[in-house]
Design a protein around this motif. Structure first.
Motif, short mmCIF file in Angstrom:
data_model
loop_
_atom_site.label_atom_id
_atom_site.label_comp_id
_atom_site.label_asym_id
_atom_site.label_seq_id
_atom_site.Cartn_x
_atom_site.Cartn_y
_atom_site.Cartn_z
N ARG A 22 0.81 -1.21 0.00
CA ARG A 22 0.00 0.00 0.00
C ARG A 22 0.85 1.26 0.00
O ARG A 22 0.48 2.27 -0.59
N TRP A 23 1.99 1.22 0.69
CA TRP A 23 2.66 2.48 0.97
C TRP A 23 4.09 2.60 0.44
O TRP A 23 4.71 3.63 0.61
N THR A 24 4.64 1.56 -0.13
CA THR A 24 6.05 1.68 -0.50
C THR A 24 6.25 1.63 -2.00
O THR A 24 5.41 1.14 -2.76
N LYS A 25 7.41 2.15 -2.41
CA LYS A 25 7.79 2.12 -3.82
C LYS A 25 7.94 0.67 -4.28
O LYS A 25 7.62 0.35 -5.42
N PHE A 83 4.67 -0.60 -5.18
CA PHE A 83 4.28 0.03 -6.45
C PHE A 83 4.94 -0.68 -7.62
O PHE A 83 4.31 -0.98 -8.64
N LYS A 136 3.23 -3.99 -8.34
CA LYS A 136 1.96 -3.83 -9.05
C LYS A 136 2.17 -3.44 -10.51
O LYS A 136 1.53 -3.98 -11.41
N VAL A 137 3.07 -2.49 -10.75
CA VAL A 137 3.28 -2.02 -12.12
C VAL A 137 3.81 -3.16 -12.98
O VAL A 137 3.30 -3.43 -14.08
N PHE A 187 11.95 0.06 -13.79
CA PHE A 187 11.95 -1.04 -12.84
C PHE A 187 12.46 -2.30 -13.52
O PHE A 187 12.22 -2.52 -14.69
#
Lengths: 533, 384
Positions: B238-241, B244, B247-248, B261
């Motif tokens: 939910r809160w970290t790079k 992220f 998910k990406v 990434f």
């Protein structure tokens, strides 16, 4: 330039269009996609035994017309006569039954199977494998298509794979073969072999509809050419009697647009993006290798790269953005700092920004909200969207709102998923996300592809404004009108080669058209022969 | 008239939560069919005493009612079976949390069952070779070794994928059997308890080598690990790079590359995390309810966790709820076997149906049903 033109004007060998009633005669073909007319009252007559060129830029309507002839699409209006009889072509198999075959640009072969197995899969009548192998051998000898039926397709070169497709097509005894840019994947030597095969085919009375934008080839092998522009037939001609320059003009049109930038590009500014002798091999067999590409974009200017789709634009973009790196750092420099071997994040930190051609899935994640998509390219560019590795979602949302406001991104909810925006609005967002950073260098591919006129105007104006504020902008676009409208300098990419750049003012469409048709590539052996002749 | 799936503009948040419930309902209907057909097959329809077809049908419904009670209600009615439920849910949820991260990044670790086995083996190394060590660091050291073992074993398919492009679904699955056979060999051979009357087990762990229980129950502290892991994974996503990136790369690999990434790094990372949690689950079994290394330490928890991950919406908190439901299916399956004489594979059938239906129902998150009345074709017009 002049030298090449002179060479191209020399007819390779005289070819006579056969004087017989048409094998296929399409009249008044119109195809609507919604309100858009992809084909507009097209007439096309193909005679037996001729190689008939279908010429046109991207989006001229070539593919739509061919899909109609091969039964993939149904025309909105118009009719097709086959040997004088009106026919409907509801499906590709109906087309094959009539005697129309097609060789696609991208092959449909199973790599793990052998040549004969691949061909057997496509044939409706069952034969024994060995009988089929004999037949394949016979045809391959007859038409000069050397092929071993028992080889596994994975081991074959691209040229050999194309032969499999052609043989598969020939086994059905077609009277008309449609070839979609057959030489785009071939080496010059393989292309020469293909031309010999085509001559053998036409000598037997088979007709070939040859889709290409490579003028030199068309002049060399085609008996007749039909030229499409904006969905209409603009001209029919004997390509051997026309100069390459004339063909190019017919293909890209003659109207001239006015430039919209008020300020002239600043003079004698520093170079912000430079590419020197960048070469990269093709990443997969259908990709284009980049060959000794050099370019420079100075502060304050917009440089345009024109070219027909699939000539290395995507590969060039990836090499510039750093999604594909090369071994030599010096091949790409941003503000004088070599970065050819560093990735996309490092290049962004140097002040560069990138907008890829494909919005969904490349420039943005469709199922993520705009505030998350902001993070995609700006997580490491000093925008304070992260604090000690923890996301600051408020900051991201504010940034998304700022971009939406300044680029007039229309959205139904405050923070929608990217995939729910219309193409134009998403493009404004994706371009705006980068321009909002005030990047020193912006590389943008197809900035207004599939975007309505209003959004396109906003995007183009924003690009020009950014340039005039001191950034260097490189626009890769297949839309020639767009390149001429916004670029100060233009270079043309063709089969992975980039022509030297020229100032847009004083450049004629004819010259660009010739370069797009492959006339700006380094001389190959057979072009040398043309010069001699 | 025909029924079409039409793409929604945005994902439907409501369907994302309704889908598991809908799947559960469909599983219950499917279960009813199976129980009734099973009852019909056991009855001699030609025998008048059996009441004929309708009698058997009626009996089938009665059986199904009993089945539902035995499967879903009975395990919740007694303290000992509630404790049992927690004991079974703990390893399943631990593994499912790791797998959720994996699947979100579009990396497919199917081999958690093997990573559980290796975690059990590496974690058991200390108590088997140093049976007299009971100090305060013994248990933490066992847990760490178990996690490292699971990580190392999960690294194999990850590295194979990165280096050679192998399909991680196949390699991770096949490595399950390697690990299970190796465990079997150890328990029967070199690590067998010399004083164990030839039973294929290691020595029983005791004292500082087993997980303490909570309060006055049989519930072990590994339940706390579940909550810690769930919270950590939730925070990560939910809160970290890092979350992220996961998910990406999972949703749009091309966009992930464009964001800078690394897909390869993420494959390795998610495999290591899920391997560590599976290894932890393995050693917690051995140092917990099982109490010694045996030829098998998990009745398929690693595979059940795959279902839990999806049923829990690939969300660590969701995995907790889903984990308890699937743990219930283990207890319920045993109950159905005892009370109704059904096959011991009932649990597997139930779990399989649930996964099938939840994946099918997930289509409605992105699509909705539309009934299309076929238009009458007019001659001369063509629809495109």
């Amino acid at each position: 330039m002049e030298v090449i033109l002179a060479g191209a004007e020399t007819p390779a060998q005289s070819r006579q269009r056969p004087d017989s009633p048409p094998l296929l005669h399409a009249t008044g073909i119109t195809k609507m996609f919604g309100a858009f007319k992809a084909n507009d009252g097209i007439d096309l007559a193909i005679r037996p035994g001729e190689i008939h060129a279908l010429l046109g830029e991207n989006g001229a309507g070539k593919s739509t017309l061919v899909k109609i002839l091969y039964g993939v699409l149904q025309p909105t209006e118009g009719r097709i006569l086959w040997k004088g009889q009106p026919v409907g072509i509801p499906s590709p198999s109906a087309a094959r039954k009539l005697g129309i075959g097609m060789v696609f640009q991208h092959f449909s072969l199973f790599e793990a199977l052998t040549v004969v197995e691949n061909i057997a899969l496509a044939l409706s009548d069952r034969k024994s494998r060995s009988a089929l192998a004999r037949e394949i051998e016979q045809i391959s000898v007859e038409y000069g298509l050397p092929l071993n039926p028992s080889s596994v397709v994975a081991d074959l070169s691209v040229g050999e794979r194309q032969r499999v497709e052609i043989v598969r097509c020939l086994l059905q005894n077609p009277e008309l073969i449609i070839m979609d840019e057959p030489t785009s994947v071939l080496t010059p030597q393989e292309a020469d072999d293909l031309f010999v095969t085509l001559d053998k085919l036409t000598a037997r009375g088979c007709a070939v509809l040859y889709i290409s934008h490579r003028l030199e080839e068309v002049k060399r092998i085609c008996h007749h050419a039909t030229i499409l522009r904006h969905g209409k037939v603009v001209s029919e001609c004997d390509p051997q009697k026309e100069t390459a320059a004339k063909l190019a003009t017919m293909m890209v049109g003659v109207e001239v647009r006015k430039l919209s930038s008020d300020l002239p590009p600043p003079q004698n500014t520093r170079t912000r993006l430079s590419v020197t002798d960048l070469s990269l091999p093709q990443p997969h067999p259908f990709a284009v290798a980049l060959s000794h590409i050099s370019l420079e974009v100075k502060a304050g200017e917009v440089m345009g790269i024109a070219g027909i789709a699939g000539n290395g634009q995507g590969e060039l973009f990836d090499a510039l953005s750093g999604e594909r790196t090369c071994d030599r750092a010096a091949s790409v420099s941003i503000d004088g700092k070599p970065c050819g071997n560093s990735g996309v994040t490092a290049r962004r930190r140097l002040g560069a920004a990138f907008v890829p051609e494909e919005r969904l899935g490349h420039g943005a994640v469709p199922r993520m909200r705009l505030s998350d998509n902001v993070l995609l390219t700006r997580h490491s560019t000093g925008d304070h969207l992260l604090r000690a590795g923890v996301l600051d979602t408020d900051a991201a949302r504010q940034l998304a709102d700022r971009i939406s406001r300044s680029f007039d991104v229309r959205k139904g909810t405050p923070d929608p998923e990217a995939g729910s925006l219309s193409g134009g609005n998403l493009q404004k967002f994706v371009v705006g996300r980068e321009i909002d950073r005030q990047p020193g260098v912006l590389v943008v591919s197809q900035p207004t592809w599939g975007v309505d006129a209003g959004a396109a105007a906003i995007i183009r104006q924003a690009l020009i404004d950014l340039a005039r504020s001191g950034s260097a902008i490189l626009v890769i676009s297949q839309d020639l009108d767009e390149v001429l409208e916004i670029a100060d300098h233009v270079a043309v990419i063709s089969k992975g080669h980039l022509s030297p750049s020229r100032p847009t003012s004083g450049l004629t469409r004819e010259e660009i058209g010739l370069l797009m048709g492959g006339m700006g590539e380094p001389l190959t052996a057979d072009r040398g022969a043309l010069h001699a002749g | 008239m025909r029924v079409e799936l039409v793409r929604r503009g945005e994902r439907s948040a409501a369907m994302a939560y309704l889908s598991p419930l809908l799947a559960l309902l469909l599983t219950l209907i499917g279960g009813a069919l199976i129980v009734i057909v099973w009852r019909l097959s056991t009855v001699d329809l030609s025998n008048p005493a059996s009441g004929g077809f309708f009698g058997a049908l009626q009996q089938g419904f009665v059986d199904y009612g009993r089945f539902l009670y035995v499967f879903f209600i009975e395990p919740l009615t007694e303290l000992w079976s509630l404790e049992e439920l927690v004991a079974k849910a703990t390893p399943i949820i631990l593994v499912a949390i790791g797998l959720s991260l994996c699947y979100l990044s579009n990396t497919w670790n199917i081999g958690a069952e093997g990573q559980i086995a290796v975690g059990a083996i590496t974690g058991s190394f200390l108590p088997i070779f140093f049976p007299d060590w009971h100090g305060p660091f013994m248990l933490p050291a066992m847990l760490v070794l178990g996690m490292l073992g699971g990580m190392a074993y999960a690294a194999i398919p990850a590295l194979l994928k990165i280096r050679f492009g192998t399909n991680e679904i196949l390699t991770s699955l096949m490595l399950v059997y390697v690990a299970q056979l190796f465990l079997d060999y150890l328990a029967r051979g070199p690590w067998r308890n010399p004083e164990g009357h030839n039973f294929p087990d290691s020595r029983a762990f005791d004292g500082g080598q087993v997980l303490p229980t909570l309060f006055d129950t049989n519930i072990r502290i590994s339940l706390i690990f579940v909550f810690i892991a769930a919270f950590a994974a939730w925070f990560l996503m939910r809160w970290t790079k890092m979350g992220f990136q996961i998910k990406v790369l999972g949703q749009a690999p091309r966009a992930g590359a464009f964001a800078g990434f690394s897909q390869n790094r993420m494959v390795l990372l998610t495999f290591l995390i899920s391997g560590a949690l599976a290894g932890l689950a393995g050693i917690c079994e051995v140092a917990g309810p099982v109490g010694q290394l045996r030829t098998s330490v998990s009745p398929g928890y690693g595979f059940t966790a795959i279902i839990v991950a999806f049923l829990g919406r690939l969300n660590p908190i969701g995995a907790i709820f889903a984990g308890f439901l699937l743990a219930l299916s283990y207890l319920g399956g045993e109950g159905a076997q005892i009370a109704l004489g059904m096959s011991d594979q009932t649990t597997r059938v139930f779990q399989g149906m649930l996964l099938f239906f939840v994946l099918a129902c997930d289509s409605f998150i992105f699509y909705r049903l539309q009934i299309v009345r076929t238009p009458t074709l007019q001659t001369g017009t063509v629809t495109s």
